[in-house]
Design a protein around this motif. Structure first.
Motif, mmCIF file in Angstrom:
data_model
loop_
_atom_site.group_PDB
_atom_site.id
_atom_site.type_symbol
_atom_site.label_atom_id
_atom_site.label_comp_id
_atom_site.label_asym_id
_atom_site.label_seq_id
_atom_site.Cartn_x
_atom_site.Cartn_y
_atom_site.Cartn_z
ATOM 1 N N ILE A 130 45.205 47.904 3.169
ATOM 2 C CA ILE A 130 44.894 47.290 4.359
ATOM 3 C C ILE A 130 43.575 46.285 3.843
ATOM 4 O O ILE A 130 43.402 45.130 4.127
ATOM 5 C CB ILE A 130 44.585 47.902 5.598
ATOM 6 C CG1 ILE A 130 46.211 48.498 6.179
ATOM 7 C CG2 ILE A 130 43.863 47.140 6.701
ATOM 8 C CD1 ILE A 130 45.816 49.602 7.160
ATOM 9 N N VAL A 131 42.520 47.178 3.627
ATOM 10 C CA VAL A 131 41.336 46.711 3.309
ATOM 11 C C VAL A 131 41.178 45.568 2.054
ATOM 12 O O VAL A 131 40.433 44.598 1.848
ATOM 13 C CB VAL A 131 40.045 47.554 3.218
ATOM 14 C CG1 VAL A 131 40.003 48.291 4.583
ATOM 15 C CG2 VAL A 131 40.370 48.404 1.991
ATOM 16 N N PHE A 151 52.982 42.510 5.304
ATOM 17 C CA PHE A 151 53.697 43.899 5.074
ATOM 18 C C PHE A 151 54.610 44.115 6.018
ATOM 19 O O PHE A 151 55.357 45.196 5.732
ATOM 20 C CB PHE A 151 52.606 45.001 5.452
ATOM 21 C CG PHE A 151 51.486 45.202 4.624
ATOM 22 C CD1 PHE A 151 51.553 45.718 3.315
ATOM 23 C CD2 PHE A 151 50.047 44.742 5.126
ATOM 24 C CE1 PHE A 151 50.383 45.701 2.435
ATOM 25 C CE2 PHE A 151 49.066 44.797 4.124
ATOM 26 C CZ PHE A 151 49.233 45.423 2.987
ATOM 27 N N ALA A 152 55.403 43.165 6.269
ATOM 28 C CA ALA A 152 56.969 43.114 7.092
ATOM 29 C C ALA A 152 57.791 42.899 6.060
ATOM 30 O O ALA A 152 57.871 41.849 5.432
ATOM 31 C CB ALA A 152 56.965 42.314 8.108
ATOM 32 N N VAL A 153 58.886 43.418 5.888
ATOM 33 C CA VAL A 153 59.990 43.100 4.960
ATOM 34 C C VAL A 153 61.294 43.647 5.717
ATOM 35 O O VAL A 153 61.604 44.637 6.313
ATOM 36 C CB VAL A 153 59.927 44.395 3.737
ATOM 37 C CG1 VAL A 153 61.174 44.062 3.037
ATOM 38 C CG2 VAL A 153 58.653 44.185 2.950
ATOM 39 N N ASP A 154 62.194 42.381 5.716
ATOM 40 C CA ASP A 154 63.441 42.479 6.588
ATOM 41 C C ASP A 154 63.038 42.939 7.942
ATOM 42 O O ASP A 154 63.967 43.792 8.506
ATOM 43 C CB ASP A 154 64.492 43.263 6.042
ATOM 44 C CG ASP A 154 64.649 42.675 4.622
ATOM 45 O OD1 ASP A 154 64.787 41.323 4.673
ATOM 46 O OD2 ASP A 154 65.143 43.527 3.717
ATOM 47 N N LEU A 159 53.984 49.672 6.403
ATOM 48 C CA LEU A 159 52.842 50.356 6.318
ATOM 49 C C LEU A 159 52.965 51.546 7.334
ATOM 50 O O LEU A 159 52.752 52.575 7.311
ATOM 51 C CB LEU A 159 51.482 49.811 6.548
ATOM 52 C CG LEU A 159 50.978 48.601 5.726
ATOM 53 C CD1 LEU A 159 49.607 48.329 5.906
ATOM 54 C CD2 LEU A 159 51.133 49.468 4.268
ATOM 55 N N LYS A 160 53.830 51.134 8.528
ATOM 56 C CA LYS A 160 54.010 52.148 9.508
ATOM 57 C C LYS A 160 55.124 52.840 9.077
ATOM 58 O O LYS A 160 55.228 54.033 9.490
ATOM 59 C CB LYS A 160 54.749 51.197 10.735
ATOM 60 C CG LYS A 160 53.269 50.662 11.672
ATOM 61 C CD LYS A 160 53.808 50.045 12.762
ATOM 62 C CE LYS A 160 52.837 49.211 13.490
ATOM 63 N NZ LYS A 160 53.155 48.451 14.666
#
Length: 291
Positions: A130-131, A151-154, A159-160
């Motif tokens: 993140i940092v 950080f979103a894939v499909d 991360l979540k």
């Protein structure tokens, strides 16, 4: 006669001072052998004064475990926390710039009756990603959410997704404590908020506006994972998220957490001394309530 009055007055003042400084009576003062474990949010990098046992752990004499030990008036206190630690370092050595830090569970003993564990944010390099990533993406879309999108894939927030795996690591860790300290009360310490609930401060926290809410959601997912693992592993979760409202990195003099700036007394994106005082109070109140 005058001397007796003076002596009596002095005794009264001394007694009053002792009462004022003594730990409050109740469940919180029942502990005698306290061990603290965790990562940099426990260790307190750069907060005065830094310990040298070893120096590579960047462990402060003014972190929340040290302050809590004083509040509790414990007979023995061991701080096994180390900056950079993840859950593997509870049972395996941690490599430092010079040498190694032993497995943190080595600090536990059969007589240990209180353990605090503040760890999880370094698993899968969660906080580091993140940092290291988000400030650089801000310039691409200052008002949007470029880091969330990165950080979103499909359509899945990776991360979540990682926080669900961290929950599994923590569940094993909390269960394993019992093998080392079978009669200890174990507290799982959550992470305080970094970003504000509303508003922005890009000069302090250089994230895109839309990523502030996303950062909060990732932290909440991590804290949710810690709480769930604690419940499954026989530990008691200590919520520092709610009490840190109004003490985020944007809160100025009220901040518990430092922003991007490296300071001689606080690492970037890490607690100030004020944050350690705040968290020690939260943990002490949790114990005082018998939770």
């Amino acid at each position: 006669m005058r001397r007796r009055r003076s002596t009596g007055l002095l005794a009264a003042i001394t007694a009053a001072a002792a009462l004022a400084t003594a730990p409050a009576a109740g469940a919180a003062t029942a502990f005698q052998n306290y061990v603290a474990l965790g990562d940099s949010y426990t260790a307190g990098p750069l907060i005065p004064w830094q310990r040298a046992d070893p120096a590579g752990c960047l462990r402060s004499t003014g972190n929340y475990p040290a302050l809590l030990a004083i509040k509790l008036g414990v007979r023995s206190y061991v701080d096994g926390s180390c900056s950079g630690a993840d859950t593997t370092h509870l049972t395996a050595p941690q490599r430092l710039a010079i040498g190694y830090h032993p497995p943190q569970f080595n600090a536990l003993r059969p007589e240990t009756d209180l353990v605090t564990i503040g760890i999880g944010g370094n698993d899968f390099n969660l906080f580091g990603r993140i940092v290291d990533t988000c400030p650089g993406l801000r310039k691409l879309d200052p008002n949007g959410s470029p880091c969330r999108e990165h950080f979103a894939v499909d359509g899945i927030d990776t991360l979540k997704l990682a926080t669900s795996k961290i929950e599994g690591n923590l569940r094993v860790a909390f269960q394993t404590v019992r093998a080392y300290a079978p009669r200890a009360k174990v507290l799982a310490i959550g992470y305080p908020r970094i970003a504000p609930e509303t508003g922005y401060c890009p000069s302090v926290l250089p994230f895109a506006d839309g990523d502030y809410a996303w950062l909060n959601s990732v932290e909440q997912a991590l804290n949710g994972a810690i709480a769930a693992a604690a419940a499954a592993g026989g530990a008691s979760y200590v919520d520092t998220w709610s009490p840190s409202l109004g003490h985020d990195a944007c809160a100025g003099d009220a901040a518990w957490i430092n922003g991007k700036r490296l300071r001689s007394y606080a690492a970037p994106y890490h607690p100030f001394a004020a944050g350690m005082h705040g968290i020690s109070g939260v943990v002490y109140d949790h114990l005082r309530r018998g939770e």
